[in-house]
Design a protein around this motif. Structure first.
Motif, PDB file in Angstrom:
ATOM      1  N   PRO A  25       0.831  -1.207   0.000  1.00 34.26           N
ATOM      2  CA  PRO A  25       0.000   0.000   0.000  1.00 34.26           C
ATOM      3  C   PRO A  25       0.867   1.260   0.000  1.00 34.26           C
ATOM      4  N   LEU A  26       0.357   2.322  -0.592  1.00 33.74           N
ATOM      5  CA  LEU A  26       1.051   3.604  -0.553  1.00 33.74           C
ATOM      6  C   LEU A  26       1.257   4.002   0.908  1.00 33.74           C
ATOM      7  N   PRO A  27       2.498   4.301   1.315  1.00 26.15           N
ATOM      8  CA  PRO A  27       2.721   4.672   2.720  1.00 26.15           C
ATOM      9  C   PRO A  27       2.024   5.990   3.043  1.00 26.15           C
ATOM     10  N   GLU A  28       1.541   6.085   4.254  1.00 23.12           N
ATOM     11  CA  GLU A  28       0.819   7.284   4.685  1.00 23.12           C
ATOM     12  C   GLU A  28       1.684   8.066   5.664  1.00 23.12           C
ATOM     13  N   PRO A  29       1.987   9.334   5.361  1.00 21.84           N
ATOM     14  CA  PRO A  29       2.852  10.111   6.251  1.00 21.84           C
ATOM     15  C   PRO A  29       2.163  10.465   7.555  1.00 21.84           C
ATOM     16  N   GLY A  30       2.927  10.349   8.645  1.00 20.51           N
ATOM     17  CA  GLY A  30       2.430  10.756   9.944  1.00 20.51           C
ATOM     18  C   GLY A  30       2.848  12.172  10.257  1.00 20.51           C
ATOM     19  N   SER A  31       2.745  12.534  11.507  1.00 15.60           N
ATOM     20  CA  SER A  31       3.093  13.879  11.945  1.00 15.60           C
ATOM     21  C   SER A  31       4.553  14.203  11.596  1.00 15.60           C
ATOM     22  N   ASN A  32       4.783  15.352  10.966  1.00 17.78           N
ATOM     23  CA  ASN A  32       6.116  15.808  10.564  1.00 17.78           C
ATOM     24  C   ASN A  32       6.822  14.861   9.603  1.00 17.78           C
ATOM     25  N   GLU A  33       6.050  14.117   8.820  1.00 17.10           N
ATOM     26  CA  GLU A  33       6.625  13.225   7.816  1.00 17.10           C
ATOM     27  C   GLU A  33       6.216  13.676   6.417  1.00 17.10           C
ATOM     28  N   LEU A  34       7.135  13.492   5.461  1.00 18.87           N
ATOM     29  CA  LEU A  34       6.868  13.817   4.064  1.00 18.87           C
ATOM     30  C   LEU A  34       6.669  12.549   3.253  1.00 18.87           C
ATOM     31  N   LEU A  35       5.738  12.590   2.312  1.00 24.92           N
ATOM     32  CA  LEU A  35       5.605  11.535   1.312  1.00 24.92           C
ATOM     33  C   LEU A  35       6.306  12.034   0.052  1.00 24.92           C
ATOM     34  N   VAL A  36       7.272  11.271  -0.413  1.00 19.45           N
ATOM     35  CA  VAL A  36       8.117  11.697  -1.520  1.00 19.45           C
ATOM     36  C   VAL A  36       8.021  10.693  -2.663  1.00 19.45           C
ATOM     37  N   LYS A  37       7.773  11.209  -3.865  1.00 19.90           N
ATOM     38  CA  LYS A  37       7.823  10.366  -5.065  1.00 19.90           C
ATOM     39  C   LYS A  37       9.280  10.283  -5.501  1.00 19.90           C
ATOM     40  N   VAL A  38       9.826   9.095  -5.514  1.00 21.20           N
ATOM     41  CA  VAL A  38      11.250   8.906  -5.777  1.00 21.20           C
ATOM     42  C   VAL A  38      11.562   9.167  -7.245  1.00 21.20           C
ATOM     43  N   GLY A  39      12.573  10.020  -7.485  1.00 24.70           N
ATOM     44  CA  GLY A  39      13.008  10.296  -8.846  1.00 24.70           C
ATOM     45  C   GLY A  39      13.973   9.241  -9.363  1.00 24.70           C
ATOM     46  N   ALA A  40      14.859   8.792  -8.506  1.00 24.52           N
ATOM     47  CA  ALA A  40      15.816   7.737  -8.830  1.00 24.52           C
ATOM     48  C   ALA A  40      16.540   7.349  -7.556  1.00 24.52           C
ATOM     49  N   CYS A  41      17.157   6.163  -7.582  1.00 26.18           N
ATOM     50  CA  CYS A  41      17.957   5.709  -6.447  1.00 26.18           C
ATOM     51  C   CYS A  41      19.187   4.990  -6.992  1.00 26.18           C
ATOM     52  N   GLY A  42      20.360   5.444  -6.583  1.00 27.49           N
ATOM     53  CA  GLY A  42      21.592   4.813  -7.026  1.00 27.49           C
ATOM     54  C   GLY A  42      21.872   3.536  -6.255  1.00 27.49           C
ATOM     55  N   ILE A  43      22.646   2.666  -6.887  1.00 30.36           N
ATOM     56  CA  ILE A  43      23.100   1.440  -6.226  1.00 30.36           C
ATOM     57  C   ILE A  43      24.517   1.683  -5.727  1.00 30.36           C
ATOM     58  N   LEU A  89       5.318  20.325   6.396  1.00 28.23           N
ATOM     59  CA  LEU A  89       5.831  21.354   5.495  1.00 28.23           C
ATOM     60  C   LEU A  89       6.561  22.444   6.274  1.00 28.23           C
ATOM     61  N   GLU A  90       6.001  22.831   7.404  1.00 25.19           N
ATOM     62  CA  GLU A  90       6.639  23.829   8.251  1.00 25.19           C
ATOM     63  C   GLU A  90       7.895  23.254   8.918  1.00 25.19           C
ATOM     64  N   HIS A  91       7.812  22.014   9.322  1.00 23.99           N
ATOM     65  CA  HIS A  91       8.929  21.357  10.000  1.00 23.99           C
ATOM     66  C   HIS A  91      10.174  21.333   9.124  1.00 23.99           C
ATOM     67  N   PHE A  92       9.988  21.047   7.834  1.00 18.58           N
ATOM     68  CA  PHE A  92      11.131  20.939   6.920  1.00 18.58           C
ATOM     69  C   PHE A  92      11.302  22.171   6.029  1.00 18.58           C
ATOM     70  N   VAL A  94       9.523  23.157   3.401  1.00 16.56           N
ATOM     71  CA  VAL A  94       9.417  22.764   1.999  1.00 16.56           C
ATOM     72  C   VAL A  94       7.977  22.946   1.525  1.00 16.56           C
ATOM     73  N   LYS A  95       7.790  22.797   0.213  1.00 19.22           N
ATOM     74  CA  LYS A  95       6.467  22.904  -0.388  1.00 19.22           C
ATOM     75  C   LYS A  95       6.174  21.675  -1.223  1.00 19.22           C
ATOM     76  N   VAL A  96       4.909  21.375  -1.403  1.00 21.30           N
ATOM     77  CA  VAL A  96       4.516  20.302  -2.304  1.00 21.30           C
ATOM     78  C   VAL A  96       5.000  20.656  -3.708  1.00 21.30           C
ATOM     79  N   GLY A  97       5.592  19.684  -4.375  1.00 22.01           N
ATOM     80  CA  GLY A  97       6.110  19.906  -5.718  1.00 22.01           C
ATOM     81  C   GLY A  97       7.595  20.209  -5.768  1.00 22.01           C
ATOM     82  N   GLU A  98       8.203  20.509  -4.627  1.00 25.77           N
ATOM     83  CA  GLU A  98       9.638  20.778  -4.600  1.00 25.77           C
ATOM     84  C   GLU A  98      10.437  19.480  -4.613  1.00 25.77           C
ATOM     85  N   ARG A  99      11.591  19.528  -5.279  1.00 26.77           N
ATOM     86  CA  ARG A  99      12.514  18.385  -5.232  1.00 26.77           C
ATOM     87  C   ARG A  99      13.330  18.456  -3.946  1.00 26.77           C
TER      88      ARG A  99
END
Length: 360
Positions: A25-43, A89-92, A94-99
Motif C-alpha cells: 500500500p502507498l505509505p501514509e505520512p504521519g506527523s512531521n513526515e513527508l511523502l516523496v515520489k522517488v526520482g531515482a535511487c543509485g546502487i 511542510l513547516e517542520h522541513f 518545503v512545499k509540495v512539488g519541490e525536489r
C-alpha cells in the motif's frame, strides 16, 4: 494527496541474497513526515556488499547484525514532495512539488553524539535502506522522510543525474575534508569509482601540488584525468608504490585516501605514504583486511582518519553543482527501471559500470 496510487512497488531486503520486488500500500505520512515520489535511487557498493551477506551488515563473532529486515533498500535517492503529515511542510520548510533529498542517516537526536552535534555518528544509527520501518529506503515508487530526517531542497537548475549524485558526492567531500589537504601536498587517491570521482573533483578544488589517482580500470583512469588528476597509475601495469616514491624523492605521498573497497588498497597506502602522513580510510569492505600495525605507529607515526557519511556536505555539493564546479558527466553510466534491479546490482558489482541508477 490526490491522484496518488493506492499501491506501490518496492525492493525489499529479507536477508542475504533474498531481495524481492514487492507491491505494498502507498505509505501514509504521519506527523512531521513527508511523502516523496522517488526520482531515482543509485546502487552503492554498500548495497552490493549487504546483498552478498557481508559480516559488517549481518553480524559476526565480533559484532551483532546491524540490518533490520524486512527493509526497503536504497539510500542514494532524491524525489519530489507529493504529500505530508500534520506540520511536515513547516517542520522541513518545503512545499509540495519541490525536489528534495534526505541525508542517509536518520539521527535519534538523543544520544551523546547527536546531543554534541555529531549526528552522523548517532549511536542508534538508522540509515535509510537498512532498518525496517525506522528507515525504509528509496528503491520504491514512493517513500517516507521521517521527522528526524535532515532534508535539503534541490534547485531546479540541477539535472536528474546531478540530483542522484548529491548523496555519494557529499560522502566524497567529507572524505576530502578529513584529509585537510594543503597546497604543497602530494595527494594519492586510490579508487576512481563513483565516490572516487567525486573525491577527484573535490580534491582538485583544494589545488594540491601533485594529485595522483590509482585504479585498475582504464576507462575510470581516463575519466579521472579528465576530472582533474595530474597523473593516473594502473597498479596492474606499473609499480604504483615505486612510482609515487620516485616522484617524491623517496619519501612517499603526504596524503593517501583509500576508496577502493579492496584490502590491497589498504596495504598499498601504508607502504606508499610518507612518515607523519595523513591516511584517510573511506571504503566499505566486504571482508576483513590484515595489516602490519607497526607501520602506523613505530615506523611512520601516521595520522589515520576514518570518514563516514556526508555530514554538513549536502548543501556544499548542491552549491557546487549549481555553480558548475562539480559535474555528473561520465559518472552515471546505466539507468534501469526498478523491475530490473537484479541486472542493476550485477552491473554495480562488476567493472562494466560506474554508477547505476534504478528509476521507479
Amino acid at each position: 494527496m490526490q491522484n496518488l496510487p493506492k499501491e506501490i512497488k518496492r525492493l525489499v531486503n529479507h536477508g542475504p541474497k533474498d531481495y524481492r520486488l514487492e507491491r505494498a500500500p502507498l505509505p501514509e505520512p504521519g506527523s512531521n513526515e513527508l511523502l516523496v515520489k522517488v526520482g531515482a535511487c543509485g546502487i552503492c557498493a554498500s548495497d552490493v556488499h549487504c546483498h552478498h551477506g557481508a559480516p559488517m551488515y549481518w553480524g559476526s563473532d565480533s559484532q551483532p547484525a546491524w540490518v533490520k529486515t524486512p527493509v526497503v533498500v536504497g539510500h542514494e535517492f532524491y524525489g519530489t514532495v507529493v504529500g505530508y503529515g500534520p506540520g511536515a511542510l513547516e517542520h522541513f520548510n518545503v512545499k509540495v512539488g519541490e525536489r528534495v533529498i534526505a541525508e542517509q542517516i536518520v539521527p535519534c537526536n538523543k544520544c551523546r553524539f547527536c546531543q554534541d552535534g555529531k549526528y552522523w555518528m548517532c549511536e542508534k544509527h538508522d540509515i535509510y535502506g537498512f532498518q525496517r520501518e525506522d528507515a525504509d529506503g528509496g528503491m520504491a515508487d514512493y517513500m517516507i522522510f521521517k521527522p528526524n530526517s535532515r532534508v535539503h531542497r534541490i534547485p531546479d537548475s540541477l539535472t536528474h543525474e546531478e540530483c542522484v549524485l548529491i548523496e555519494p558526492f557529499a560522502c566524497a567531500v567529507h572524505a576530502v575534508n578529513r584529509a585537510t589537504i594543503e597546497f604543497n601536498d602530494v595527494v594519492v587517491l586510490a579508487g576512481a569509482g563513483p565516490l572516487g570521482l567525486g573525491m577527484i573533483q573535490a580534491t582538485r578544488l583544494k589545488n594540491p601540488k601533485l594529485f595522483i589517482v590509482l585504479d585498475t580500470v582504464p576507462a575510470r583512469l581516463e575519466l579521472a584525468r579528465k576530472l582533474g588528476a595530474d597523473l593516473v597509475i594502473n597498479p596492474l601495469e606499473e609499480d604504483a608504490i615505486s612510482k609515487v616514491k620516485q616522484l617524491t624523492d623517496g619519501y612517499g605521498c603526504d596524503v593517501y585516501i583509500e576508496a577502493t573497497g579492496n584490502p590491497a588498497g589498504v596495504k598499498q597506502g601504508l607502504q606508499m605514504i610518507r612518515k607523519l602522513g595523513r591516511y584517510v580510510e573511506f571504503s566499505v569492505f566486504g571482508e576483513e583486511t590484515t595489516v602490519d600495525w607497526s607501520i602506523i605507529g613505530d615506523r611512520k607515526e601516521l595520522e589515520v582518519r576514518g570518514s563516514h557519511l556526508g555530514p554538513h556536505c549536502y548543501e556544499t555539493v548542491i552549491n557546487f553543482f549549481a555553480r558548475k564546479l562539480f559535474t555528473a558527466e561520465g559518472v552515471v553510466t546505466h539507468t534501469l527501471p526498478l523491475e530490473q534491479w537484479e541486472q542493476g546490482f550485477a552491473m554495480a558489482a562488476s567493472g562494466e559500470s560506474i554508477k547505476v541508477l534504478l528509476v521507479p
